[in-house]
Scaffold this motif. Sequence first.
Motif, PDB file in Angstrom:
ATOM      1  N   LEU A 169       0.854  -1.188   0.000  1.00  0.00           N
ATOM      2  CA  LEU A 169       0.000   0.000   0.000  1.00  0.00           C
ATOM      3  C   LEU A 169       0.895   1.244   0.000  1.00  0.00           C
ATOM      4  CD1 LEU A 169      -3.073  -0.910   2.223  1.00  0.00           C
ATOM      5  CD2 LEU A 169      -2.408  -1.708  -0.036  1.00  0.00           C
ATOM      6  N   ALA A 175      -0.076   4.161  -1.688  1.00  0.00           N
ATOM      7  CA  ALA A 175      -0.837   5.377  -2.006  1.00  0.00           C
ATOM      8  C   ALA A 175      -0.672   6.425  -0.907  1.00  0.00           C
ATOM      9  CB  ALA A 175      -2.315   5.036  -2.177  1.00  0.00           C
ATOM     10  N   VAL A 192      -2.814   8.376   0.664  1.00  0.00           N
ATOM     11  CA  VAL A 192      -4.253   8.549   0.903  1.00  0.00           C
ATOM     12  C   VAL A 192      -4.469   9.802   1.741  1.00  0.00           C
ATOM     13  CG1 VAL A 192      -6.312   7.430   1.834  1.00  0.00           C
ATOM     14  CG2 VAL A 192      -4.437   6.018   0.940  1.00  0.00           C
ATOM     15  N   ASP A 217      -5.667  11.947   4.580  1.00  0.00           N
ATOM     16  CA  ASP A 217      -6.064  11.568   5.942  1.00  0.00           C
ATOM     17  C   ASP A 217      -7.386  12.208   6.339  1.00  0.00           C
ATOM     18  OD1 ASP A 217      -3.865   9.904   6.565  1.00  0.00           O
ATOM     19  OD2 ASP A 217      -2.605  11.672   6.844  1.00  0.00           O
ATOM     20  N   PRO A 254     -11.127   6.605   6.103  1.00  0.00           N
ATOM     21  CA  PRO A 254     -10.732   5.286   6.621  1.00  0.00           C
ATOM     22  C   PRO A 254      -9.252   5.019   6.358  1.00  0.00           C
ATOM     23  CG  PRO A 254     -12.098   5.051   4.643  1.00  0.00           C
ATOM     24  CD  PRO A 254     -12.098   6.504   4.992  1.00  0.00           C
ATOM     25  N   ASP A 255      -8.581   4.394   7.325  1.00  0.00           N
ATOM     26  CA  ASP A 255      -7.175   4.007   7.141  1.00  0.00           C
ATOM     27  C   ASP A 255      -7.158   2.614   6.507  1.00  0.00           C
ATOM     28  OD1 ASP A 255      -4.527   3.077   7.400  1.00  0.00           O
ATOM     29  OD2 ASP A 255      -4.172   4.459   9.054  1.00  0.00           O
ATOM     30  N   ILE A 256      -6.816   2.555   5.228  1.00  0.00           N
ATOM     31  CA  ILE A 256      -6.905   1.300   4.474  1.00  0.00           C
ATOM     32  C   ILE A 256      -5.895   0.290   5.011  1.00  0.00           C
ATOM     33  CG2 ILE A 256      -6.799   0.265   2.178  1.00  0.00           C
ATOM     34  CD1 ILE A 256      -7.355   3.222   1.132  1.00  0.00           C
ATOM     35  N   LEU A 257      -4.647   0.747   5.184  1.00  0.00           N
ATOM     36  CA  LEU A 257      -3.589  -0.158   5.665  1.00  0.00           C
ATOM     37  C   LEU A 257      -3.972  -0.752   7.020  1.00  0.00           C
ATOM     38  CD1 LEU A 257      -0.751  -1.327   5.217  1.00  0.00           C
ATOM     39  CD2 LEU A 257       0.205   0.767   6.209  1.00  0.00           C
ATOM     40  N   GLY A 309       3.651  -1.599   4.044  1.00  0.00           N
ATOM     41  CA  GLY A 309       3.166  -0.216   4.094  1.00  0.00           C
ATOM     42  C   GLY A 309       4.295   0.753   3.859  1.00  0.00           C
ATOM     43  N   PHE A 310       3.952   2.005   3.685  1.00  0.00           N
ATOM     44  CA  PHE A 310       4.928   3.076   3.516  1.00  0.00           C
ATOM     45  C   PHE A 310       4.821   4.046   4.681  1.00  0.00           C
ATOM     46  CE2 PHE A 310       7.016   3.240  -0.724  1.00  0.00           C
ATOM     47  CZ  PHE A 310       6.601   1.984  -1.162  1.00  0.00           C
ATOM     48  N   ALA A 337       6.090   8.086   5.528  1.00  0.00           N
ATOM     49  CA  ALA A 337       6.786   9.313   5.141  1.00  0.00           C
ATOM     50  C   ALA A 337       7.044  10.086   6.427  1.00  0.00           C
ATOM     51  CB  ALA A 337       5.916  10.121   4.187  1.00  0.00           C
ATOM     52  N   LYS A 344       4.634   2.239  13.284  1.00  0.00           N
ATOM     53  CA  LYS A 344       3.603   2.030  12.255  1.00  0.00           C
ATOM     54  C   LYS A 344       3.525   0.540  11.878  1.00  0.00           C
ATOM     55  CE  LYS A 344       3.201   5.976  10.220  1.00  0.00           C
ATOM     56  NZ  LYS A 344       3.637   7.136   9.427  1.00  0.00           N
ATOM     57  N   LYS A 400      -0.099  -1.189  12.541  1.00  0.00           N
ATOM     58  CA  LYS A 400      -0.920  -1.535  11.378  1.00  0.00           C
ATOM     59  C   LYS A 400      -0.753  -2.990  10.937  1.00  0.00           C
ATOM     60  CE  LYS A 400      -1.132   3.270   9.745  1.00  0.00           C
ATOM     61  NZ  LYS A 400      -1.473   4.120   8.597  1.00  0.00           N
TER      62      LYS A 400
HETATM   63  N1  CTP Z   1      -2.609   4.654   4.415  1.00  0.00           N
HETATM   64  C1  CTP Z   1      -3.804   4.060   4.033  1.00  0.00           C
HETATM   65  N2  CTP Z   1      -4.989   4.715   4.263  1.00  0.00           N
HETATM   66  C2  CTP Z   1      -5.015   5.918   4.837  1.00  0.00           C
HETATM   67  C3  CTP Z   1      -3.797   6.544   5.218  1.00  0.00           C
HETATM   68  C4  CTP Z   1      -2.615   5.863   4.987  1.00  0.00           C
HETATM   69  O1  CTP Z   1      -3.770   2.952   3.515  1.00  0.00           O
HETATM   70  N3  CTP Z   1      -6.177   6.546   5.037  1.00  0.00           N
HETATM   71  C5  CTP Z   1      -1.341   3.911   4.211  1.00  0.00           C
HETATM   72  C6  CTP Z   1      -0.438   4.512   3.161  1.00  0.00           C
HETATM   73  O2  CTP Z   1      -0.705   3.955   1.893  1.00  0.00           O
HETATM   74  C7  CTP Z   1       0.931   4.131   3.692  1.00  0.00           C
HETATM   75  C8  CTP Z   1       0.753   4.217   5.186  1.00  0.00           C
HETATM   76  O3  CTP Z   1      -0.629   3.973   5.410  1.00  0.00           O
HETATM   77  O4  CTP Z   1       1.253   2.802   3.375  1.00  0.00           O
HETATM   78  C9  CTP Z   1       1.117   5.565   5.724  1.00  0.00           C
HETATM   79  O5  CTP Z   1       0.667   5.644   7.039  1.00  0.00           O
HETATM   80  P1  CTP Z   1       0.208   7.008   7.732  1.00  0.00           P
HETATM   81  O6  CTP Z   1      -0.205   6.656   9.110  1.00  0.00           O
HETATM   82  O7  CTP Z   1      -0.715   7.778   6.887  1.00  0.00           O
HETATM   83  O8  CTP Z   1       1.548   7.713   7.832  1.00  0.00           O
HETATM   84  P2  CTP Z   1       2.129   8.960   7.196  1.00  0.00           P
HETATM   85  O9  CTP Z   1       1.175   9.628   6.255  1.00  0.00           O
HETATM   86  O10 CTP Z   1       3.432   8.517   6.659  1.00  0.00           O
HETATM   87  O11 CTP Z   1       2.411   9.888   8.400  1.00  0.00           O
HETATM   88  P3  CTP Z   1       1.688  10.280   9.788  1.00  0.00           P
HETATM   89  O12 CTP Z   1       2.060   9.182  10.718  1.00  0.00           O
HETATM   90  O13 CTP Z   1       2.349  11.552  10.093  1.00  0.00           O
HETATM   91  O14 CTP Z   1       0.218  10.393   9.532  1.00  0.00           O
END
Ligand code: CTP
Length: 213
Positions: free
Chosen positions: A88, A90, A92, A94, A120-123, A138-139, A141, A153, A157
């Motif tokens: 994953l 993308a 996405v 937030d 929704p948090d897909i991951l 997952g990724f 940043a 993370k 997740k």
């Molecule tokens: N992701 C997702 N669905 C979301 C948000 C994020 O699937 N609604 C996935 C992204 O594709 C990625 C990972 O979750 O693989 C990123 O996690 P996230 O918690 O969003 O972290 P960041 O955006 O890197 O940073 P932060 O922790 O500052 O929110």
Amino acid sequence: MNRMRFLVTAGPTREPIDPVRYMTNRSSGRMGYALAGAARHEGHEVVLISGPTTLDVPPGVDFIHVETAQQMYEAVRDMVRDVDVAILSAAVADYRPVHVAQQKIKKSEGRVLLELERTPDILASMREEFSFTGVLVGFAAETQHLISNAREKLLRKGCDMIVANDVSQPGIGFGSTENEVTLVLPDREIQLPRESKEWLAMRIVEHALTLLP
Ligand code: CTP
């Protein structure tokens, strides 16, 4: 290596405000498209679920176009069965506007407030909500504490690997052709060199395949 089934998410999402406006981010989708292309190149079956980008879909890859985080969530939920490796990548959104105006919002004097709610948090939905038991990548940043934030993370997740991106460094990551990432696994880290997203995609796919049971 047997033919495996990959699911990859890529690109930004677009969250509408009114019929002519939306919220998005600077993701180009290049890393995700490179991952889909790399897995396909190795002979695997690939479905790519992507927000809007200007990129060509790699040959032989099944493609699902989505706009919003909610649409990406539903597409992943519907496609995840029998997938062996899910990556994953993308970016996405937030948050999304709570109300989407049916007509174009007209300007007026003074300030406006846009109320946002979480998408929704897909991951984070993959393990329990979608009952996904394959390899989950997952990724992350981050601008500081790259490894510890990525490791947090990874656990939160339910991932097998996090591709950690230091987005404070100029010339890599968002919008560029090169990247420099660290693969964060439960018991170790692997620092990859600064390279093209295509080269890194091959390494990420290779490592993900070693995590299959
Ligand atoms: N992701 C997702 N669905 C979301 C948000 C994020 O699937 N609604 C996935 C992204 O594709 C990625 C990972 O979750 O693989 C990123 O996690 P996230 O918690 O969003 O972290 P960041 O955006 O890197 O940073 P932060 O922790 O500052 O929110």
